[in-house]
Design a protein around this motif. Structure first.
Motif, PDB file in Angstrom:
ATOM      1  N   ASP A  90       0.942  -0.835  -0.339  1.00  0.00           N
ATOM      2  CA  ASP A  90       0.028  -0.126   0.178  1.00  0.00           C
ATOM      3  C   ASP A  90       0.773   1.236  -0.105  1.00  0.00           C
ATOM      4  OD1 ASP A  90      -2.827   1.008  -0.101  1.00  0.00           O
ATOM      5  OD2 ASP A  90      -2.346   2.152   2.426  1.00  0.00           O
ATOM      6  N   GLU A  91       2.387   1.166   1.114  1.00  0.00           N
ATOM      7  CA  GLU A  91       2.801   2.488   0.491  1.00  0.00           C
ATOM      8  C   GLU A  91       3.687   2.973  -0.644  1.00  0.00           C
ATOM      9  OE1 GLU A  91       3.380   4.896   2.654  1.00  0.00           O
ATOM     10  OE2 GLU A  91       1.509   3.628   3.907  1.00  0.00           O
ATOM     11  N   GLY A  92       3.822   1.707  -1.469  1.00  0.00           N
ATOM     12  CA  GLY A  92       4.750   1.761  -2.812  1.00  0.00           C
ATOM     13  C   GLY A  92       3.341   2.198  -3.288  1.00  0.00           C
ATOM     14  N   ARG A  93       2.716   1.489  -3.563  1.00  0.00           N
ATOM     15  CA  ARG A  93       1.272   2.034  -4.055  1.00  0.00           C
ATOM     16  C   ARG A  93       1.335   3.844  -4.471  1.00  0.00           C
ATOM     17  NH1 ARG A  93      -4.794   0.310  -3.875  1.00  0.00           N
ATOM     18  NH2 ARG A  93      -4.803   0.270  -2.294  1.00  0.00           N
ATOM     19  N   LYS A  94       1.170   4.008  -2.841  1.00  0.00           N
ATOM     20  CA  LYS A  94       0.536   5.309  -2.601  1.00  0.00           C
ATOM     21  C   LYS A  94       1.472   6.409  -2.677  1.00  0.00           C
ATOM     22  CE  LYS A  94      -2.369   5.456   1.655  1.00  0.00           C
ATOM     23  NZ  LYS A  94      -1.938   4.984   2.819  1.00  0.00           N
ATOM     24  N   LYS A  95       2.705   6.327  -2.963  1.00  0.00           N
ATOM     25  CA  LYS A  95       4.201   7.126  -3.051  1.00  0.00           C
ATOM     26  C   LYS A  95       4.713   7.068  -4.709  1.00  0.00           C
ATOM     27  CE  LYS A  95       9.108   7.649  -2.378  1.00  0.00           C
ATOM     28  NZ  LYS A  95       9.259   8.971  -2.781  1.00  0.00           N
ATOM     29  N   GLY A  96       3.866   5.742  -5.393  1.00  0.00           N
ATOM     30  CA  GLY A  96       4.058   5.457  -6.966  1.00  0.00           C
ATOM     31  C   GLY A  96       3.130   6.585  -7.597  1.00  0.00           C
ATOM     32  N   PHE A  97       2.543   6.557  -6.629  1.00  0.00           N
ATOM     33  CA  PHE A  97       0.798   7.330  -7.257  1.00  0.00           C
ATOM     34  C   PHE A  97       0.953   9.137  -7.099  1.00  0.00           C
ATOM     35  CE2 PHE A  97      -2.843  10.245  -6.553  1.00  0.00           C
ATOM     36  CZ  PHE A  97      -3.283  10.091  -8.003  1.00  0.00           C
ATOM     37  N   LEU A  98       1.800   8.564  -5.988  1.00  0.00           N
ATOM     38  CA  LEU A  98       1.965  11.156  -5.835  1.00  0.00           C
ATOM     39  C   LEU A  98       3.938  10.953  -6.388  1.00  0.00           C
ATOM     40  CD1 LEU A  98       2.619  10.551  -1.662  1.00  0.00           C
ATOM     41  CD2 LEU A  98       1.221  12.490  -3.738  1.00  0.00           C
ATOM     42  N   ASP A  99       4.281  10.053  -7.257  1.00  0.00           N
ATOM     43  CA  ASP A  99       5.626  10.429  -7.801  1.00  0.00           C
ATOM     44  C   ASP A  99       5.812  10.060  -9.821  1.00  0.00           C
ATOM     45  OD1 ASP A  99       7.319  10.498  -5.758  1.00  0.00           O
ATOM     46  OD2 ASP A  99       8.625   9.534  -5.396  1.00  0.00           O
ATOM     47  N   PHE A 100       4.874   9.348 -10.104  1.00  0.00           N
ATOM     48  CA  PHE A 100       3.969   8.901 -11.410  1.00  0.00           C
ATOM     49  C   PHE A 100       3.330   8.986 -11.830  1.00  0.00           C
ATOM     50  CE2 PHE A 100       7.833   6.195  -9.111  1.00  0.00           C
ATOM     51  CZ  PHE A 100       8.722   6.711  -9.479  1.00  0.00           C
ATOM     52  N   GLY A 101       2.226   9.125 -11.179  1.00  0.00           N
ATOM     53  CA  GLY A 101       0.065   9.016 -11.396  1.00  0.00           C
ATOM     54  C   GLY A 101      -0.259   8.446 -12.047  1.00  0.00           C
ATOM     55  N   VAL A 102       0.040   7.168 -11.116  1.00  0.00           N
ATOM     56  CA  VAL A 102      -0.437   5.919 -11.649  1.00  0.00           C
ATOM     57  C   VAL A 102      -0.667   5.030 -10.774  1.00  0.00           C
ATOM     58  CG1 VAL A 102       0.803   3.034 -12.906  1.00  0.00           C
ATOM     59  CG2 VAL A 102       2.001   5.219 -12.911  1.00  0.00           C
ATOM     60  N   GLU A 103      -2.199   4.646 -11.087  1.00  0.00           N
ATOM     61  CA  GLU A 103      -3.457   4.724  -9.962  1.00  0.00           C
ATOM     62  C   GLU A 103      -3.558   3.109 -10.061  1.00  0.00           C
ATOM     63  OE1 GLU A 103      -7.872   5.775  -9.580  1.00  0.00           O
ATOM     64  OE2 GLU A 103      -7.309   6.495 -10.833  1.00  0.00           O
ATOM     65  N   VAL A 104      -2.965   2.055  -8.708  1.00  0.00           N
ATOM     66  CA  VAL A 104      -3.019   1.065  -8.650  1.00  0.00           C
ATOM     67  C   VAL A 104      -4.236   0.486  -7.847  1.00  0.00           C
ATOM     68  CG1 VAL A 104      -1.485  -0.881  -7.980  1.00  0.00           C
ATOM     69  CG2 VAL A 104      -0.639   1.059  -8.858  1.00  0.00           C
ATOM     70  N   ASN A 105      -5.244  -0.276  -7.848  1.00  0.00           N
ATOM     71  CA  ASN A 105      -5.941  -1.359  -7.076  1.00  0.00           C
ATOM     72  C   ASN A 105      -5.330  -2.322  -7.017  1.00  0.00           C
ATOM     73  OD1 ASN A 105      -8.221   0.532  -5.806  1.00  0.00           O
ATOM     74  ND2 ASN A 105      -8.475   0.910  -7.812  1.00  0.00           N
ATOM     75  N   LEU A 106      -5.931  -2.982  -5.627  1.00  0.00           N
ATOM     76  CA  LEU A 106      -4.978  -4.644  -5.200  1.00  0.00           C
ATOM     77  C   LEU A 106      -6.434  -5.925  -5.733  1.00  0.00           C
ATOM     78  CD1 LEU A 106      -2.800  -3.005  -2.101  1.00  0.00           C
ATOM     79  CD2 LEU A 106      -2.192  -2.905  -4.568  1.00  0.00           C
ATOM     80  N   ILE A 107      -5.863  -6.735  -5.910  1.00  0.00           N
ATOM     81  CA  ILE A 107      -6.591  -8.275  -6.416  1.00  0.00           C
ATOM     82  C   ILE A 107      -6.054  -8.593  -5.067  1.00  0.00           C
ATOM     83  CG2 ILE A 107      -7.550  -9.087  -7.670  1.00  0.00           C
ATOM     84  CD1 ILE A 107      -7.764  -7.986  -9.464  1.00  0.00           C
ATOM     85  N   MET A 108      -6.189  -9.502  -4.254  1.00  0.00           N
ATOM     86  CA  MET A 108      -5.650 -10.925  -3.603  1.00  0.00           C
ATOM     87  C   MET A 108      -5.972 -11.890  -4.296  1.00  0.00           C
ATOM     88  SD  MET A 108      -7.440 -10.187   0.362  1.00  0.00           S
ATOM     89  CE  MET A 108      -9.396 -10.614   0.659  1.00  0.00           C
TER      90      MET A 108
END
Ligand code: ADE
Ligand code: ZN
Length: 340
Positions: free
Chosen positions: A119-137
């Motif tokens: 979750d932290e990785g995708r949040k920082k990724g969104f801030l830095d790169f503007g890519v939106e990620v949703n997670l599927i377990m």
């Protein structure tokens, strides 16, 4: 065409975090964690990759050896962030990302560490790169039903971070109906539902039927064998089920796999998307490259390529307004390149 594909705004719906780790990062993590990882150099990893036996079993046996390097929350954070960065390079605007909690919790890693890192990785990724990620377990389908329920329990405090439930791993002798009760519970808890029906399994079409009729999924991952059963095709079209195909390529393949069957799926009116599955574990690599290889091999037009991408946004689990925003940007891009 290559530039058109690279610059096209994209979505990907079938990519496993655990299958996104390149050999340099694998070695780095293995050294940092003193893990039981069996390879010392990137060459050794590439060698093992090239020589793994064909088929799902051969792929997964090697895949899970690699995944052993993931041990700490920081590892999940870094690998997720690295993947989001690569998405940016491929102009992927939106990603639905699979992860396999049970493989890690079975090794003593806590569900909290896994999900917090990702979750932290995708949040920082969104801030830095503007890519939106949703997670599927994903449920590892060879594991017990009670282990599936346990995963749902562990996920409860993190429901806001996880959009859906999937089913992956060793398909032979682990039919979808094994997880009827887990899927029913997940649906009750508000998860979106999908499941892998891998290519050319013993009961591929029966498994797809079970996913529709018993698990009540909204998508099928792979699902290429659906074309063998006209009634099944009719039902998939009627329900507007999106099929996330992965025309990956091994070094020995002259072209991406299954491209003729994918063409047939398109002709039959199925909602087909193109995805990379586990990018560094196949020669196809990341999405821009895979799309270009498929386009070249199947002679798809620019219009066709836009339609594949429109299917991905359409079949995604984005809210309607976000979905429309991305599709509008895609169509604007197409129009500005003379594609209507
Ligand atoms: N885990 C990672 N990739 C997978 C695939 N294609 N099928 C099943 N399990 C997987
Ligand atoms: Zn997969």
């Amino acid at each position: 065409m290559y530039e058109f594909i690279v610059n096209m705004p994209k979505a990907e719906l079938h990519l496993h975090l655990e299958g996104s780790i390149n050999s340099t990062t694998l070695i780095k993590l293995a050294k940092r964690n003193n893990s039981e990882f069996p390879y010392q150099t990137t060459e050794e990893i590439e060698n093992a990759l090239a020589n793994r036996p064909p088929g799902l079993q051969g792929f997964l046996d090697h895949h899970y050896e690699r995944v052993l390097v993931l041990q700490k929350q920081l590892d999940f954070f870094e690998t997720t962030y690295e993947l989001v960065k690569t998405c940016k390079v491929n102009n992927i605007k939106y990603l639905e990302l699979f992860f396999d909690p049970q493989f890690h919790t079975a090794r003593g890693i806590s569900f909290d560490d896994i999900i917090m890192g990702i979750d932290e990785g995708r949040k920082k990724g969104f801030l830095d790169f503007g890519v939106e990620v949703n997670l599927i377990m994903c449920i590892n389908r060879e594991r017990t039903i009670s282990s599936g329920f346990e995963m749902l329990e562990q996920a409860k405090p993190h429901k806001d971070k996880i959009i859906g439930l999937g089913l992956d791993s060793y398909e032979e002798n682990n039919p979808p109906h094994k997880y009827t009760d887990v899927y029913a519970q997940a649906k009750k808890e508000g998860y979106r539902l999908t499941a892998h029906c891998d290519v050319d399994m013993k009961n591929s079409t029966r498994n797809i039927w079970e996913c529709l009729e018993i698990l009540d999924v909204e998508r099928i991952d792979h699902g290429i064998n659906s074309i063998e059963d006209p009634k099944l095709v009719q039902e998939l079209v009627r329900r507007k089920i999106c099929l996330t195909t992965c025309p990956i390529k091994r070094p020995c393949d002259p072209q991406p796999q299954d491209i003729d069957r994918i063409r047939e799926m398109v002709n039959l009116g199925l909602c087909v998307t193109l995805n990379t599955d586990d990018p560094p574990e196949f020669e196809t690599g990341y999405l821009s490259n895979l799309l270009y290889l498929v386009q070249q091999a199947s002679h798809y037009s620019k219009n066709d390529m836009v339609q594949f991408m429109r299917n991905a946004f359409d079949g995604s689990w984005l809210q309607m307004d976000a979905k429309n925003k991305y599709i509008e940007a895609l169509l604007e891009y197409a129009e500005s390149h003379g594609v209507n």
